[in-house]
Each structure stands twice: as C-alpha cells, then as structure tokens.
Design a protein around this motif. Sequence first.
Motif, short mmCIF file in Angstrom:
data_model
loop_
_atom_site.label_atom_id
_atom_site.label_comp_id
_atom_site.label_asym_id
_atom_site.label_seq_id
_atom_site.Cartn_x
_atom_site.Cartn_y
_atom_site.Cartn_z
N PRO A 144 19.54 -46.05 -31.11
CA PRO A 144 19.80 -47.50 -31.08
C PRO A 144 20.13 -47.96 -29.66
CG PRO A 144 20.96 -46.43 -32.91
CD PRO A 144 20.41 -45.34 -32.05
N GLU A 145 19.88 -49.18 -29.42
CA GLU A 145 20.04 -49.72 -28.07
C GLU A 145 21.50 -49.78 -27.67
OE1 GLU A 145 18.78 -53.67 -25.44
OE2 GLU A 145 18.21 -53.49 -27.58
N GLU A 146 22.40 -50.04 -28.64
CA GLU A 146 23.81 -50.21 -28.31
C GLU A 146 24.49 -48.90 -27.91
OE1 GLU A 146 23.29 -50.06 -32.81
OE2 GLU A 146 22.40 -51.10 -31.10
N VAL A 147 23.90 -47.73 -28.19
CA VAL A 147 24.54 -46.47 -27.83
C VAL A 147 23.76 -45.73 -26.75
CG1 VAL A 147 25.57 -46.23 -30.11
CG2 VAL A 147 23.33 -45.20 -29.66
N ARG A 148 22.67 -46.30 -26.25
CA ARG A 148 21.83 -45.56 -25.29
C ARG A 148 22.57 -45.27 -23.99
NH1 ARG A 148 16.25 -49.10 -26.08
NH2 ARG A 148 15.86 -48.43 -28.25
N ALA A 149 23.56 -46.11 -23.64
CA ALA A 149 24.25 -45.92 -22.37
C ALA A 149 25.04 -44.60 -22.35
CB ALA A 149 25.18 -47.09 -22.09
N ARG A 150 25.43 -44.07 -23.50
CA ARG A 150 26.21 -42.82 -23.53
C ARG A 150 25.44 -41.69 -24.22
NH1 ARG A 150 28.82 -42.39 -28.58
NH2 ARG A 150 28.78 -44.29 -29.86
#
Length: 862
Positions: free
Chosen positions: A133-139
């Motif tokens: 998902p896009e909201e967790v891609r940063a981590r």
Amino acid sequence: MTGPGMVAATEATVFGIDRDRRRALVAATEDPALDGIDHVEVLSNRPDSPSYVPGAPRQRTLAVHLLRGPVPADLVTGPDGGAVIVLGGIRADSRLNPVGVEWALPATDLTSAAGVPAPVTEADRALVAACVPEEVRARVLIVRTSSPGDRSTYVLRLLGPGGAAAPPGFDVPLAQVPFTFAVDCPADTVRSRPEPVPPVTAASPVLDYLARDYEALRTRLLDRMAVLLPDWTDRSPADIGVTLIELFAYLGDRLSYRQDAVAQEAALSTARRRVSVRRHARLLDYHVHEGCSARTWLAFTTSAEVLLRAGTAVGEGAGPSGLRQAAARDGAQAAAAVFETCAPVVLTPARNRLRLHAWAQADHVLPVGARSAFLAVTSDKDPALRAGDVLVLAELGPSGTLADGDPTHRYAVRLDREPVEHVDALACHGGGAAPQRVLEIHWHRDDALPFPLRVSRPVGDQAVGSAVALANIVLADHGASVHDDAPVPAQVPWEGTYRPFLRRAGVAWAAPAVPGPLNGVPPGQGWESASAALRPDPRRAVAQLELDDGARRWLPRPDLLDSDRTAAHVVVEAEDDRTIRLRFGDGVTGRRPTPGTTMTLRYRLGGGSWGNVGVDTLTELLGGPGGSTLEGVSVTNPLPAAGGLDPQPMAEVRELAPRAFRTRLQAVTSDDYAAIAGADGAVRQAVASSRWTGSWYAQQVVVDPGGTADQRLFDRLAGLLDVRRTAGVDVEFAKAALVPVEIGVVCCLGPGTLRVEAEHRLREALSASVLPDGRRGLFHPDNLGFGSSLYLSDLIAQAMSVPGVVQVHAERFCRAGADDAANRAALARGRLDASHREILCCRSDPDSPETGFVDLIVRGGA
C-alpha cells in the motif's frame, strides 16, 4: 549476494527473544531514531492471486516492513553486496544455502516516476505497487533473493557497517526476523477427506457367567455358532467344528475349575486342602499337628541276659512273619498291629519280677500319693537298679499271677534316686537262712500313686505278697518300619521342582522319646517321669521318615525356614487322607536335591488313635531290626497305650488359628507378666508389680503354686519370661505370702436339728476343700486370691446356708496371733484385708495349725 565478511556476521544472530514484547518496547520509546524490523512479507505472485503481475518472479520478492521508517540509505544493496543477508533456516552457514540477496531498494524508489537501475524491471515495479500500500511504502524495504528457498525457516538480517550486528539506529534484536518462503503456498496435492463410515454394530452375545462346566459351555458355543454361521448345521461328533467346540468347552471347564480352586484355597475359612490350611495357619504362627503315635511300656520276661535293640517290633497276634505282614497292610491297619521299642536295653532274668516287701505286715497298702516302696531281692540275683530306671508296680490276683489281677491297679514309676539297700532280719527269723535283702526305691513326684496299692494280704496266719515290680521295662511307640521303598518318582529330575509322593499313606508321626535328666529340664527337652512319657506332645511330633540319595540322609522338619542351603531337610505334607508329598529346599532355604540322583526311603506306618490299644494286647514278639530273633523272651504291655492322636481337624484349625494370632507374645505391663506366669499349669495364680531397684526397674512376679513349689518351677518360669520381657527390665520371682486367719464362730441350731450332722456340714462349709455337691468351701484357694479381702458377712452367710442353723455369732475374726484389740477392730470393720502379695488362708488342718483354723461352737439342736 553477500560480500566478504558476511559469513562471520551471521554468527551473532539473536534467538529465543519475545519479538512482540520487544516491538512494543521499541514503539513506546521516546527516541524517534530507534527503529527495527516489524515483519517480512513474501510476495508470492501466484497466478491465481489478485495482485499477480506477469513477468515478475514467484516467491523471490520480500517486503521488509520497519517499525518507523524511513528506510535508511545505507540498506540499499546492489550486485556487489550490501547490508541485507538471508540465512538458511536449518543451515546456519549461508554458504550451504543458495538463497542470496541480489538487490535491496526502498519501496518508494521502486514505485517513483524516476527510473531505477538494472536489474530491476518494470514487472518488479508493478508487483511492488500492487502488493505494498502507498501509505506504508516509506518504511518498506524491497529485497530480491536469488532463489525462492525451501519450506524451512529463514532469517533476514540487516547488517551495519563492516558487517556489524545492526545498522546505526536499529535495535539489535529487531535487526533480524525469521520468515518462510512457503507461508501462503498451496499444498502440492489436495486430498479429499473420506466420508466417515459408521461402525458396524454387531449384536453382543448374551453371556451366561454361570455356564462354567463342560456341558453348559458346549451348549453356549453351539448356540453362538448357530448365530454366526447359520448355514453350518452339522452336529456330528466327527465334524471338525464340533470337535473344536468340544475342545474349547473342555479347556473352559478346566480353567473354571482352576479359578474356583485358587479362589477357594486363598483363604483359611474356605480352603479345603489340608496343606493350604496348614500354610495359612503357619502365617498366623499357629502350628497344625498331624497326629501322634501312641506309646506304651512293654514288660519283657527273659530266661537269659539279652540285648534288646532299638526298633524291636511287638505286635498283636501277628505270627512269626508279622512284621512283614504289617508292613504290607494299609497305614490304618498297621497302626493297630505293631509297636517298636524306642531305645536299646539289656534284659536280665533278675529284673523279670521283683516282689514288694511288706515287712511282715499281713495287710499292707501303699496309700494314694506314695512315692517310695521296698523291694525284696535275692542274694544271688542283683537287679542292678539305677536312678532313671522305670518300673511297673502291679497287683497280683488271688492266684498270685498278673493274669487275674486288677489291670487298673498297675502304674509305671521312674526312680529319681539310687536305691538304698536294707536288711530285714525278721524275714529269716527261725529259718536259719541269710537275712532278706531289701531295696528302698523312691520315684519321681509326678509318678505319685493315684490309687492305693495292696502290697500284702492275709491268708490264714500268713501274710502273702500281692504286688510286684516289673523291671524289664522298655518304652515303645506305635508304628511298623518299612525299608527299601522309594518315592514316586524316585529319580530327581534335571529340570523343574522335585515334589514326589509316597506309595502308601499312614506315615507315623511321633514326638521325640528321649528321657530327660532327673534334676529338671526346660519344657520340651524330654520326659522326666514315667507318666509324662505316655503324654507325648503332638506339636513336637515329626514324620518317622528318612531318605537316602547315596551321599547323605534327608531328615524331616516341620518347615524349612531355619534350614540353610546345605541342610538336607525335607518337609512331609499330607495333602489328604491318601496323598503325602515331600517338599525339598530350593538351595536358599534348605538343600536342593542333586539332579539325577535316586532316592530310597525308610519310614514307619502307624500313628493316630488306632494305637491306643488295651492292656496285655501286645503279646507277640515280631523280631528285631534286620530280622533278628530273640529266644526265650516273652513280652506284654501291662499298661494301656496312650497318647495316640489323629491329625488335627481342619475345622478346629480354622477356629483356633486366628485366636493364636491374638495371643500376647511379649510382656510390657505388670499384668502381662502375671498372665504369662499364670498360664503355667503348676501355677494357680500370679501377680506382678514393678519396682525400682536403685539402678533399674524390675518386675517382681509373685506366684501361688498349685502344689509344692521348687526351684525347677522358677527356672521354667524364668526361661519363659526371659524371651518375652521388655528389654532392660529384670524379672524376680517370689512365693505368695500365706496369711493364716483365726475364726471363732458360735452357731445356734433350731429344735429338732441333729447336732452331729449340722456340725459336720458347718465344718465342710467353712473348710478349704470341695464339697460333695461340687460347691467350694468358704476358704477354698480359688475363693481367696492375691489381695482378696475376707468379709464377715460372707462368713455368716456361709454358715447360715447350712440347714438347721438359726443364729451365727462371730467371736474371733482376725489374723493368726492377733491380740484382742486387733480382733475387735476387725469385727467392727467387718473384713480382713490383704496386700497385693498376700493370700488369706484357713485350712483347719490339725496337723498344720499355722495355716489357720476355725474354732466352731455349736449349741442347741438335738
């Protein structure tokens, strides 16, 4: 792929920690720079999944989710190595596993518009965009492995610079995470679960537990087979099915009998076999006796001196071959036929018959209780009597022979001292012959005459002797010897237990016939008196049997508990009236017979009440051991045989054995000491008390003997109590202190009462004897025990019970020798007291006034 130094770093992995708790601690910390791995997601890229991307590899893309993020730049891994490694699950060394890391990039870099370096493809970009998902891609860190790996557990680890334990800012335990590549892979094969099949319920047969014999079991089996095999209708005995059913019924019958027999013999109250009853009683420390052979005194008459060997047989009209005939009979028949002598003896003519000397008295009688007499002997024939010899005193008949004499006036006595020689000078007065030699004999106190024996009777003006002493006396017990027999089987088997049985029943059981010394002997060590010799103890009787295996003799014992492994002992066990078995040791308790040896057997047939034959029954001399004959010797039994006892009934054992278990075998309290001492037949009553000697405690036992007490009584009691006394407690013995009393009574009679008869009845009522009607006198020893008080009211009531007595007045009621003040005090108190060691007595014996007396005054009457 891994670079140099990566292998060494794998050895610092952390296992066994609680990752959930560790993640919670790191998430709760206030340090925003501290990070760690939350979990690893394997992007399987299955064709049947919604996120399937054609061209992307299967199960080789890992999405590593961090707790906070973002993904540090130093975790980026290229073809030349990097900070991410995958360790094999069951292989700690990564060189043994082909799973390596090809590249590692942040998820944001893969999904950005800018291009990515090779070897990342557009298919990889599409797969990450579809799965992360896009909201967790940063981590999220995307890791590509070189192979999908197997089904074991792997560990993904992040390394710091130079292969350190963890990158900067990462928690060391959370810098690694276990995972598996096949977490969401479908099974290789799909097996359908079979439909449950309900069990087949067979009809349970109706069992009759009372059908335990052959016929009932055969019927039940045939009925069951008719249900299971309805087409089988053949009931011929020759049919193989019927044969098997009958075989099973037979085996069931045997098993049922075996079960019933074992349960029956398991308890004393239900056991039917004698050997079972004996063993149950033995567990209760009760010894069952198997009967006892009768004994009698044989009187021999010989014309010359002859040696009579032990085992010489005497029978009842058996003829010259009576010994062989009796041995061929059954045990019960042989029991009434043959007696054998117990000890060797030299027969001499001088001992055939010795006349009792009357000292010229025309009517001389030895009274009841006599223990001495005189024998007239000739000068040329010395009977050589010694202490320990047994004589039979017998009255002659009117014709001067024993044949017509009273058979009940014969009695055996044992001399307890050497005879003393005297001379009767009047026996030769006027005849000119040598003076008559007279021997004074004295016998054992237990052989005191129970009846008056007439020594002489008047015939005209002469005194004729009417009593003689038979001195060629030998003790014999019942039983006929059987030689050169063998048990069945005779040979000891090489394997198994050797339990042979005898061909004949009726083996004699006899107590040891050993005379004891005259100066006293502990109980059970031999007979002291002639009368005691005819009272054998059946509990000391042993089987008259011995075996020989060619190397040693095997002797019988009641049990093998005290036999060591070298003792050649055997136990004779009567299973029933017809079967007698032999039980040998096992090499631990008792010697074990040597396999292969052959046993020979010698035993005696007889025993039991069959042997209690009458007077002058054993008149046939059958012969000595080995078939030897005795010329000029005749024999008879002047006294009846006694002591023959049948085996103890099992009903009696069932009743007495439990009571024997409750018998006290140790003395703890004073009452225990008194009870054990009072159980002796020579003690009327006993009392015990504990006293302090100054160094230890001692039990003082005071006994009241029924007769004359001597040192032998105290020695016997000391030996009895020594094995039962409490440790550290001494036992002392003393005789009871007899306290004589003086009684002065004035009795008034009613009119018409005969004074002489009333006075006689009063003296009987106030005596120490047993009255003619069976009642006891007031001062009988059984009425006055240790410490018993004498009440004046009892004295008056006893006197008033005499018919014709109307008034009784006591003038003296005190201890012997008391003064008038003590007499008045006792009359006022109404009783005479005694201490625990004292016994009040009043025998009114004119010859012994010191034992108390009654001064009786009778007034009135006719």
